[in-house]
Write a protein that holds these residues in place. Structure first.
Motif, PDB file in Angstrom:
ATOM      1  N   GLU A 139       0.832  -1.206   0.000  1.00  0.00           N
ATOM      2  CA  GLU A 139       0.000   0.000   0.000  1.00  0.00           C
ATOM      3  C   GLU A 139       0.867   1.256   0.000  1.00  0.00           C
ATOM      4  O   GLU A 139       0.545   2.239  -0.679  1.00  0.00           O
ATOM      5  N   LYS A 140       1.959   1.234   0.735  1.00  0.00           N
ATOM      6  CA  LYS A 140       2.875   2.372   0.781  1.00  0.00           C
ATOM      7  C   LYS A 140       3.473   2.627  -0.608  1.00  0.00           C
ATOM      8  O   LYS A 140       3.550   3.765  -1.066  1.00  0.00           O
ATOM      9  N   PHE A 141       3.902   1.559  -1.274  1.00  0.00           N
ATOM     10  CA  PHE A 141       4.454   1.679  -2.619  1.00  0.00           C
ATOM     11  C   PHE A 141       3.404   2.230  -3.580  1.00  0.00           C
ATOM     12  O   PHE A 141       3.672   3.155  -4.352  1.00  0.00           O
ATOM     13  N   ASN A 142       2.209   1.654  -3.538  1.00  0.00           N
ATOM     14  CA  ASN A 142       1.151   2.075  -4.448  1.00  0.00           C
ATOM     15  C   ASN A 142       0.752   3.528  -4.224  1.00  0.00           C
ATOM     16  O   ASN A 142       0.467   4.250  -5.185  1.00  0.00           O
ATOM     17  N   LEU A 143       0.741   3.968  -2.998  1.00  0.00           N
ATOM     18  CA  LEU A 143       0.425   5.372  -2.705  1.00  0.00           C
ATOM     19  C   LEU A 143       1.469   6.287  -3.334  1.00  0.00           C
ATOM     20  O   LEU A 143       1.129   7.306  -3.951  1.00  0.00           O
ATOM     21  N   ILE A 145       3.401   5.595  -5.960  1.00  0.00           N
ATOM     22  CA  ILE A 145       3.262   5.527  -7.420  1.00  0.00           C
ATOM     23  C   ILE A 145       2.015   6.288  -7.883  1.00  0.00           C
ATOM     24  O   ILE A 145       2.038   6.949  -8.924  1.00  0.00           O
ATOM     25  N   GLU A 146       0.929   6.218  -7.123  1.00  0.00           N
ATOM     26  CA  GLU A 146      -0.269   6.991  -7.481  1.00  0.00           C
ATOM     27  C   GLU A 146       0.032   8.484  -7.489  1.00  0.00           C
ATOM     28  O   GLU A 146      -0.390   9.216  -8.398  1.00  0.00           O
ATOM     29  N   LYS A 147       0.754   8.945  -6.488  1.00  0.00           N
ATOM     30  CA  LYS A 147       1.130  10.364  -6.446  1.00  0.00           C
ATOM     31  C   LYS A 147       2.037  10.710  -7.619  1.00  0.00           C
ATOM     32  O   LYS A 147       1.901  11.769  -8.221  1.00  0.00           O
ATOM     33  N   TYR A 148       2.957   9.809  -7.939  1.00  0.00           N
ATOM     34  CA  TYR A 148       3.833  10.028  -9.097  1.00  0.00           C
ATOM     35  C   TYR A 148       2.995  10.084 -10.372  1.00  0.00           C
ATOM     36  O   TYR A 148       3.176  10.982 -11.213  1.00  0.00           O
ATOM     37  N   ASN A 149       2.079   9.136 -10.551  1.00  0.00           N
ATOM     38  CA  ASN A 149       1.259   9.070 -11.755  1.00  0.00           C
ATOM     39  C   ASN A 149       0.393  10.311 -11.933  1.00  0.00           C
ATOM     40  O   ASN A 149       0.055  10.674 -13.060  1.00  0.00           O
ATOM     41  N   ASP A 150       0.032  10.954 -10.841  1.00  0.00           N
ATOM     42  CA  ASP A 150      -0.753  12.187 -10.915  1.00  0.00           C
ATOM     43  C   ASP A 150       0.033  13.332 -11.538  1.00  0.00           C
ATOM     44  O   ASP A 150      -0.558  14.307 -12.004  1.00  0.00           O
ATOM     45  N   THR A 151       1.340  13.219 -11.576  1.00  0.00           N
ATOM     46  CA  THR A 151       2.174  14.332 -12.048  1.00  0.00           C
ATOM     47  C   THR A 151       2.759  14.111 -13.438  1.00  0.00           C
ATOM     48  O   THR A 151       3.455  14.991 -13.947  1.00  0.00           O
ATOM     49  N   VAL A 152       2.510  12.954 -14.054  1.00  0.00           N
ATOM     50  CA  VAL A 152       3.130  12.662 -15.355  1.00  0.00           C
ATOM     51  C   VAL A 152       2.075  12.410 -16.422  1.00  0.00           C
ATOM     52  O   VAL A 152       0.900  12.197 -16.130  1.00  0.00           O
ATOM     53  N   GLU A 153       2.538  12.408 -17.656  1.00  0.00           N
ATOM     54  CA  GLU A 153       1.669  12.126 -18.804  1.00  0.00           C
ATOM     55  C   GLU A 153       1.278  10.649 -18.819  1.00  0.00           C
ATOM     56  O   GLU A 153       1.938   9.813 -18.206  1.00  0.00           O
ATOM     57  N   LEU A 154       0.250  10.326 -19.546  1.00  0.00           N
ATOM     58  CA  LEU A 154      -0.298   8.975 -19.593  1.00  0.00           C
ATOM     59  C   LEU A 154       0.752   7.922 -19.965  1.00  0.00           C
ATOM     60  O   LEU A 154       0.826   6.870 -19.337  1.00  0.00           O
ATOM     61  N   GLU A 155       1.579   8.191 -20.948  1.00  0.00           N
ATOM     62  CA  GLU A 155       2.566   7.203 -21.387  1.00  0.00           C
ATOM     63  C   GLU A 155       3.696   7.007 -20.386  1.00  0.00           C
ATOM     64  O   GLU A 155       4.438   6.029 -20.454  1.00  0.00           O
ATOM     65  N   GLU A 156       3.845   7.890 -19.410  1.00  0.00           N
ATOM     66  CA  GLU A 156       4.899   7.778 -18.400  1.00  0.00           C
ATOM     67  C   GLU A 156       4.405   7.125 -17.105  1.00  0.00           C
ATOM     68  O   GLU A 156       5.200   6.856 -16.213  1.00  0.00           O
ATOM     69  N   LYS A 158       3.241   4.583 -14.267  1.00  0.00           N
ATOM     70  CA  LYS A 158       3.768   3.286 -13.843  1.00  0.00           C
ATOM     71  C   LYS A 158       2.650   2.444 -13.241  1.00  0.00           C
ATOM     72  O   LYS A 158       1.709   2.958 -12.639  1.00  0.00           O
ATOM     73  N   ALA A 159       2.785   1.145 -13.396  1.00  0.00           N
ATOM     74  CA  ALA A 159       1.783   0.212 -12.859  1.00  0.00           C
ATOM     75  C   ALA A 159       1.938   0.078 -11.350  1.00  0.00           C
ATOM     76  O   ALA A 159       3.047   0.162 -10.804  1.00  0.00           O
ATOM     77  N   LEU A 160       0.819  -0.127 -10.712  1.00  0.00           N
ATOM     78  CA  LEU A 160       0.811  -0.368  -9.269  1.00  0.00           C
ATOM     79  C   LEU A 160       1.071  -1.846  -9.000  1.00  0.00           C
ATOM     80  O   LEU A 160       0.864  -2.691  -9.875  1.00  0.00           O
TER      81      LEU A 160
END
Length: 180
Positions: A139-143, A145-156, A158-160
């Protein structure tokens, strides 16, 4: 008088039959308990080794992954992070494999042998803790990565990590999720 002798002999036979039945049942229980105690001893040794391995994997995870959660490192370290989590999950899967044994031999079972009882209790608590630590770490990792995914374009993006069959576990039904 003859009736009293026959009655006494009949009563004596009934009492001896009940006594023999009790002794036979007691001997069977002692034998079964001894076999279960031996199984617990054997399983505990391998379970303890797996816990040591899991602790090493978790320590490695925190040292080389969790402490390195920086947005700047996602692009270069993401694959390494995923591999580290996969190694961690393999050990947790092996530990989770003990659930059936523990349910059958330890859950709601009391042993006269305090050593066997202590090992059962220890394995149940450790199983619960290991699974709950894993779920919390994912859950810590996914949180992150979710925050990271909020800041990048769709093609960048990362999978949870997927938890699969893992969820917080209260193995001994004490109302507490040890390690959560």
């Amino acid at each position: 008088m003859k009736k009293y002798v026959i009655l006494a002999i009949g009563l004596l036979m009934i009492i001896s039959g009940v006594g023999l039945s009790f002794l036979t049942s007691f001997a069977t229980d002692v034998t079964a308990s001894g076999e279960s105690t031996k199984q617990i001893e054997e399983q505990y040794a391998s379970f303890k080794d797996l816990l040591t391995t899991m602790n090493g994997e978790r320590e490695n995870l925190y040292h080389s992954v969790v402490n390195e959660f920086y947005v700047e490192k996602v692009e270069t370290d993401y694959d390494f992070w995923m591999q580290t989590y996969q190694n961690y999950e393999k050990v947790v899967r092996k530990i989770s494999g003990y659930q059936g044994f523990l349910k059958e031999n330890c859950l709601n079972v009391l042993y006269r042998d305090t050593n066997a009882q202590s090992k059962c209790d220890s394995m149940m608590i450790s199983l619960e803790t290991a699974v709950n630590y894993y779920v919390k770490d994912v859950e810590k990792f996914n949180l992150f990565i979710e925050k990271y995914n909020d800041t990048v374009e769709l093609e960048e993006k990362k999978a949870l990590l997927e938890l699969g069959n893992y969820q917080y576990l209260d193995f001994n039904d004490d109302g507490k999720y040890t390690g959560k």
